[in-house]
Design an enzyme around this catalytic site. Structure first.
Site, PDB file in Angstrom:
ATOM      1  CG  HIS A 265      -2.010   0.827   1.371  1.00 26.18           C
ATOM      2  ND1 HIS A 265      -1.936   2.190   1.205  1.00 26.18           N
ATOM      3  CD2 HIS A 265      -3.307   0.554   1.655  1.00 26.18           C
ATOM      4  CE1 HIS A 265      -3.130   2.727   1.399  1.00 26.18           C
ATOM      5  NE2 HIS A 265      -3.981   1.747   1.674  1.00 26.18           N
TER       6      HIS A 265
ATOM      7  CD  GLU B 145      -3.223   1.495  -1.911  1.00 24.66           C
ATOM      8  OE1 GLU B 145      -3.746   0.387  -1.691  1.00 24.66           O
ATOM      9  OE2 GLU B 145      -3.743   2.570  -1.570  1.00 24.66           O
TER      10      GLU B 145
END
Length: 290
Positions: free
Chosen positions: A165, A265
């Protein structure tokens, strides 16, 4: 004092793992601090979480960390590269999986002229049992130097959704263009920020989107530098920026910090990782400045 300097300073009194790497504590968390000729960086053992990465050529970090984040046991960190595993989003509790809020083991630390290589691992144990009672092994390989390479590998007898992420540090969100995202995406907000150009994204409001057919290579430009993200074995690329109102609503995020970060991400969400006790599933990314 910036969060980056405070973390680097904490390593001054740490235990040396190699000539450029020290292990210390920041807040409640054990961390590994890297001060190498090619880069500065730090990783927490909780979550195998890369906190930031700043090549020696750069004035500001490329992987970004919020000044407001917590360093508390069992609390997710805001920024860096959270490891969302073994589920993404609200597919289970806690959100984005448990791997980012439990402590991993540092298996290896090596360095040479090109940078520092770390290997961290997590296996099912007492701290993971409340979330998952099935056996698993997951490891994260990090190369931190002029480039940043992150690879996640796992063995488990269940399907996994996951994302690395990454929060990227940028000059000003108003000037950011993300290219290579492809045409198809899943919109996660009620009010959509329509792409002006297919496959590209600019920002004038909150964005939360899963692109399902992105190119292997993407670029993030902000008028000052261009970051190239090369993904391996991913099915999805998630883009996120909280914008004004959501930034103000988050206690671990500065009111104006939305201007200096963007999440792009690397993930396996719409096509889960098919793993088994005898078959390793792997995906990851490489970050370069071009």
């Amino acid at each position: 004092m910036s969060i980056y300097k405070a973390i680097l300073d904490s390593g001054l009194s740490g235990v040396s793992l190699s000539s450029s790497v020290k292990q210390s504590t920041y807040g409640q968390l054990p961390i590994v601090v890297i001060n190498h000729k090619t880069c500065k960086a730090a990783v927490t053992l909780q979550g195998a979480h890369l906190l930031f990465w700043q090549p020696a050529t750069e004035q500001t970090p490329v992987v970004w960390l919020s000044d407001k984040t917590n360093f508390k046991q069992g609390v997710a960190i805001r920024g860096g590269v959270p490891v969302c595993w073994p589920w993404f989003g609200q597919l289970g509790t806690p959100s984005h999986g448990f791997a980012r809020i439990v402590e991993w083991k540092l298996d290896s630390c090596k360095e040479d002229d090109n940078g520092v290589d770390l290997i961290l691992s997590l296996t099912n144990n007492q701290q993971t049992e409340p979330y998952c009672r099935q056996p698993f092994t997951v490891s994260l390989n990090l190369h931190l130097g002029k480039t940043c390479e992150v690879t996640l590998s796992c063995f488990a007898d269940f399907d996994i959704t996951s994302a690395l992420h990454t929060y990227f540090g940028i000059n000003n969100i108003d000037h950011v263009v993300v290219k290579g995202l492809g045409e198809t995406y899943q919109e996660r907000l009620a009010v959509e920020n329509k792409p002006v150009t297919v496959g590209q994204l600019t920002f004038n409001q909150e964005v939360d989107r899963i692109y399902t057919d992105a190119s292997k290579q993407l670029t993030i430009t902000d008028g000052i530098r261009t970051i190239r993200l090369t993904n391996t074995n991913v099915s999805d690329v998630v883009t996120w920026n909280p914008w004004i109102n959501k930034a103000k609503a988050m206690a671990d995020f500065g009111d104006d910090e939305y201007k200096s970060m963007v999440c792009v991400e690397s993930g396996c969400i719409t096509k889960p990782l098919k793993s088994s006790p005898n078959k390793k599933s792997t995906y990851g990314f490489l970050i370069e400045l071009i």
